[in-house]
Design an enzyme around this catalytic site. Structure first.
Site, PDB file in Angstrom:
ATOM      1  N   ARG A   4       7.180 -19.943  18.318  1.00  0.00           N
ATOM      2  CA  ARG A   4       8.295 -19.426  18.814  1.00  0.00           C
ATOM      3  C   ARG A   4       9.854 -20.307  17.639  1.00  0.00           C
ATOM      4  O   ARG A   4      10.350 -19.414  17.506  1.00  0.00           O
ATOM      5  CB  ARG A   4       8.793 -19.632  20.263  1.00  0.00           C
ATOM      6  CG  ARG A   4       8.210 -18.231  21.040  1.00  0.00           C
ATOM      7  CD  ARG A   4       8.199 -18.905  22.255  1.00  0.00           C
ATOM      8  NE  ARG A   4       7.242 -19.246  22.594  1.00  0.00           N
ATOM      9  CZ  ARG A   4       6.928 -19.411  23.841  1.00  0.00           C
ATOM     10  NH1 ARG A   4       7.616 -18.899  24.944  1.00  0.00           N
ATOM     11  NH2 ARG A   4       6.100 -20.758  24.275  1.00  0.00           N
TER      12      ARG A   4
ATOM     13  N   GLY B 159       7.225 -20.137  34.108  1.00  0.00           N
ATOM     14  CA  GLY B 159       6.276 -20.004  35.565  1.00  0.00           C
ATOM     15  C   GLY B 159       7.380 -20.129  36.099  1.00  0.00           C
ATOM     16  O   GLY B 159       8.007 -21.149  36.892  1.00  0.00           O
TER      17      GLY B 159
ATOM     18  N   ASN C  33       7.815 -23.707  37.187  1.00  0.00           N
ATOM     19  CA  ASN C  33       7.059 -24.520  36.875  1.00  0.00           C
ATOM     20  C   ASN C  33       8.103 -25.210  35.653  1.00  0.00           C
ATOM     21  O   ASN C  33       7.728 -25.271  34.618  1.00  0.00           O
ATOM     22  CB  ASN C  33       5.731 -23.926  36.472  1.00  0.00           C
ATOM     23  CG  ASN C  33       5.273 -25.380  35.888  1.00  0.00           C
ATOM     24  OD1 ASN C  33       4.799 -26.711  36.423  1.00  0.00           O
ATOM     25  ND2 ASN C  33       4.396 -24.931  35.093  1.00  0.00           N
TER      26      ASN C  33
ATOM     27  N   ALA D 270      43.182 -51.096  -8.418  1.00  0.00           N
ATOM     28  CA  ALA D 270      42.321 -49.649  -8.482  1.00  0.00           C
ATOM     29  C   ALA D 270      41.593 -48.514  -9.182  1.00  0.00           C
ATOM     30  O   ALA D 270      42.281 -50.000 -11.315  1.00  0.00           O
ATOM     31  CB  ALA D 270      44.368 -48.832  -8.360  1.00  0.00           C
TER      32      ALA D 270
HETATM   33  C1  UD1 Z   1       3.897 -23.652  30.180  1.00  0.00           C
HETATM   34  C2  UD1 Z   1       4.179 -23.240  31.277  1.00  0.00           C
HETATM   35  C3  UD1 Z   1       4.797 -22.833  32.541  1.00  0.00           C
HETATM   36  C4  UD1 Z   1       5.566 -23.536  32.313  1.00  0.00           C
HETATM   37  C5  UD1 Z   1       6.693 -24.159  30.931  1.00  0.00           C
HETATM   38  C6  UD1 Z   1       7.276 -25.242  30.959  1.00  0.00           C
HETATM   39  C7  UD1 Z   1       1.434 -22.675  31.383  1.00  0.00           C
HETATM   40  C8  UD1 Z   1       0.008 -21.373  31.029  1.00  0.00           C
HETATM   41  N1  UD1 Z   1       2.414 -22.380  31.570  1.00  0.00           N
HETATM   42  O1  UD1 Z   1       4.408 -22.340  29.641  1.00  0.00           O
HETATM   43  O2  UD1 Z   1       4.543 -22.530  33.275  1.00  0.00           O
HETATM   44  O3  UD1 Z   1       6.654 -22.820  32.673  1.00  0.00           O
HETATM   45  O4  UD1 Z   1       5.212 -24.921  30.296  1.00  0.00           O
HETATM   46  O5  UD1 Z   1       8.066 -25.553  29.605  1.00  0.00           O
HETATM   47  O6  UD1 Z   1       0.887 -23.824  31.526  1.00  0.00           O
HETATM   48  N2  UD1 Z   1      -0.436 -26.326  24.650  1.00  0.00           N
HETATM   49  C9  UD1 Z   1      -1.511 -26.983  23.954  1.00  0.00           C
HETATM   50  N3  UD1 Z   1      -2.189 -26.013  23.757  1.00  0.00           N
HETATM   51  C10 UD1 Z   1      -2.819 -25.004  23.971  1.00  0.00           C
HETATM   52  C11 UD1 Z   1      -0.984 -24.556  24.748  1.00  0.00           C
HETATM   53  C12 UD1 Z   1      -0.571 -25.165  24.521  1.00  0.00           C
HETATM   54  O7  UD1 Z   1      -1.826 -28.069  23.360  1.00  0.00           O
HETATM   55  O8  UD1 Z   1      -3.685 -24.358  23.316  1.00  0.00           O
HETATM   56  C13 UD1 Z   1       0.643 -27.084  24.577  1.00  0.00           C
HETATM   57  C14 UD1 Z   1       2.290 -27.077  23.816  1.00  0.00           C
HETATM   58  O9  UD1 Z   1       1.753 -27.665  22.430  1.00  0.00           O
HETATM   59  C15 UD1 Z   1       3.014 -27.403  24.596  1.00  0.00           C
HETATM   60  C16 UD1 Z   1       2.588 -26.894  25.987  1.00  0.00           C
HETATM   61  O10 UD1 Z   1       1.419 -27.439  25.573  1.00  0.00           O
HETATM   62  O11 UD1 Z   1       3.121 -28.558  24.590  1.00  0.00           O
HETATM   63  C17 UD1 Z   1       2.817 -25.563  27.020  1.00  0.00           C
HETATM   64  O12 UD1 Z   1       2.907 -24.972  25.929  1.00  0.00           O
HETATM   65  P1  UD1 Z   1       3.533 -23.276  25.804  1.00  0.00           P
HETATM   66  O13 UD1 Z   1       3.286 -22.711  24.349  1.00  0.00           O
HETATM   67  O14 UD1 Z   1       5.014 -24.129  25.785  1.00  0.00           O
HETATM   68  O15 UD1 Z   1       4.200 -23.363  27.414  1.00  0.00           O
HETATM   69  P2  UD1 Z   1       4.989 -22.247  28.471  1.00  0.00           P
HETATM   70  O16 UD1 Z   1       5.057 -20.892  27.535  1.00  0.00           O
HETATM   71  O17 UD1 Z   1       5.963 -22.977  27.746  1.00  0.00           O
HETATM   72 CA    CA Z   2       6.991 -24.351  26.740  1.00  0.00          CA
END
Ligand code: UD1
Ligand code: CA
Length: 458
Positions: free
Chosen positions: A15, A140, A170, A381
């Site tokens: 995003r 979440g 969350n 100057a």
């Molecule tokens: C996540 C939480 C959500 C919470 C929110 C808070 C989950 C499923 N959801 O959603 O409940 O409200 O954060 O900000 O956990 N990442 C990895 N590997 C992956 C996917 C993600 O390392 O395969 C890391 C990303 O780099 C990031 C973090 O995990 O730093 C969170 O991932 P992101 O996709 O931003 O989760 P959200 O949709 O924000």
């Molecule tokens: Ca996030």
């Protein structure tokens, strides 16, 4: 009880729509991952393990020398899967593990400490940080049972209307007992809208195993904001800036208009300094006491001594200024300058790699490059050092109490001695000994009554 930490930073950050890995985007001058390491380190966990994936090379470079362990998540199969990627670093580890995300930059260390304390007081297998948002879209939701105990976290995409209406979210920050976390992760599946292994499913899994799950609500919901896109990045920037401005004001700095004052997190400003609107202070800048800065001044990684005045429209970069200097309006001090105490850089001057001795004056629209100017020297100057011959840069040395007349062109390399003078409009190409006057211009020719004679001719 030992405390370790896992930072999830492997995600694609879709995003953000950026070629740069999301954790390397900046808020208030610091990368997101640096912010996270900042609050995590305050608790001194060992090990700190960062999970890398997308943008790994750039992340490894950014983390070199940070003293953190690295784990690699080859495929981005979800936050739960990312935690499993760090499991090797916790093989014989029996303690608590903080799990946080690289996109949550504004958490306060006190809040993380309180979360850990709550986790231990409750003797919980897992404790989740929550917050209540007016608009919880995108986060979440925290589902609690009739007695208020957390039973699950449900992602927005998987939530029904009833769950979506929940405003407790969350935060994405947790503490787990390692010996419960990793086994519980083995049990989670991918039966959700994104087909991913969700870390959040561990909550219901622990509850299902009869374990205690605790929750703590962050007192200030702004500190848990997650950065998924540039709109949220700007919101975090505004919040971080608000905090920096507040800190400065409470420490005795006057900000005429904090909403238009941009001071990065690593800058320091002394008591009774006044900062006017539109001023941008970045990098490792240190500004002393009793200074007046702005309006509309830009300062990057400079040291500025007490009692200095930096006027409207000036740009100061990677340079050192003694006490009681004055700069501007509209001057540009480029990298590598040293401006001695009480020295003046006046209107519309440009300096680069130049040392101005104490009390030296360079008051009006000059260019000084690679110059060494002695104490109390006066630069008239429009003085220009010609420091570049098209191929190489050359140095100019101007002695103590020298007087460089207006519009002197100094063709470097050249030395103008102590207390020497140059006549206005001179082009100086060879050294001027101490105490001498150099005149290097054609003599004035005055034709008496020339106008009248011309009029007669026509
Ligand atoms: C996540 C939480 C959500 C919470 C929110 C808070 C989950 C499923 N959801 O959603 O409940 O409200 O954060 O900000 O956990 N990442 C990895 N590997 C992956 C996917 C993600 O390392 O395969 C890391 C990303 O780099 C990031 C973090 O995990 O730093 C969170 O991932 P992101 O996709 O931003 O989760 P959200 O949709 O924000
Ligand atoms: Ca996030």
């Amino acid at each position: 009880m030992p405390t370790g930490c896992i930072i999830l930073a492997a995600g694609e950050g879709k995003r953000m729509k950026s070629a740069l890995a999301k954790p390397l985007h900046r808020v208030c001058g610091r990368t997101l991952i640096a912010h996270v390491l900042g609050y995590v380190r305050a608790l001194q966990p060992d090990p700190i393990c960062v999970v890398l994936g997308v943008g790994r090379a750039a992340m490894e470079e950014a983390l070199a020398g940070e003293g953190v362990r690295l784990a690699v998540q080859q495929q981005q199969l979800g936050t739960g899967h990312a935690v499993v990627a760090a499991a090797d670093h916790f093989l014989d580890y029996d303690g608590d593990v903080i799990v946080t995300c690289a996109d949550i930059p504004l958490l306060r260390p006190e809040t993380l400490e309180a979360l850990l304390a709550e986790h231990r007081t409750q003797g919980a297998a897992g404790t989740v940080l929550t917050a209540v948002y007016e608009d919880p879209t995108g986060y979440g939701r925290v589902v609690r049972d009739g007695s208020g105990l957390v039973t699950a976290i449900v992602e927005e995409r998987d939530a029904d209307d009833q769950v979506r209406a929940i405003r407790e979210i969350n935060a994405g920050v947790y503490v787990f007992q390692a010996r419960h976390l990793f086994p519980a992760l083995q049990g989670i599946g991918t039966d959700n809208a994104q087909g991913e292994y969700y870390l959040t499913d561990v909550i219901a899994a622990l509850v299902g195993r009869g374990q205690t799950v605790a929750a703590m609500c962050a007192p200030d919901p702004r500190e848990v904001m997650g950065i998924n896109d540039r709109v949220q990045l700007a919101a975090a920037e505004a919040e971080a800036r608000r905090r920096v401005c507040e800190r400065l004001m409470l420490s005795g700095v006057t900000l005429i208009d904090p909403t238009s004052t941009y001071v990065e997190a690593d800058a320091q400003v002394g008591e009774d300094t006044v900062i006017w609107p539109g001023t941008v202070i970045t990098g490792q800048t240190v500004i002393g006491r009793n200074c007046t800065i702005g309006p509309h001044v830009q300062i990057n990684s400079c040291v500025i001594g007490d009692g200095s005045v930096i006027r409207q429209g000036s740009v100061l970069v990677d340079s050192w200024f003694g006490r009681e200097v004055a700069v501007g309006p509209y001057s540009h001090v480029r990298p590598g300058c040293v401006v001695g105490e009480r020295a003046r850089v006046g209107t519309c001057s440009e300096l680069v790699r130049t040392h101005l001795g104490a009390g030296a004056k360079d008051q009006h629209f000059s260019y000084l490059g690679d110059a060494q100017v002695g104490e109390e020297a006066n630069i008239g100057a429009g003085v220009v050092t010609c420091n570049f011959d098209g191929k190489y840069k050359h140095k100019t040395r101007i002695g103590r109490k020298a007087f460089v007349g207006s519009d002197t062109i100094i063709v470097a390399p050249v030395v103008i001695g102590d207390e020497a003078f140059t006549a206005a409009g001179s082009v100086i190409t060879s050294d001027v000994p101490d105490g001498s006057l150099a005149i290097a211009r054609s003599r004035q020719e005055t034709r008496k009554d020339w106008v009248a004679r011309r009029q007669k001719q026509s």
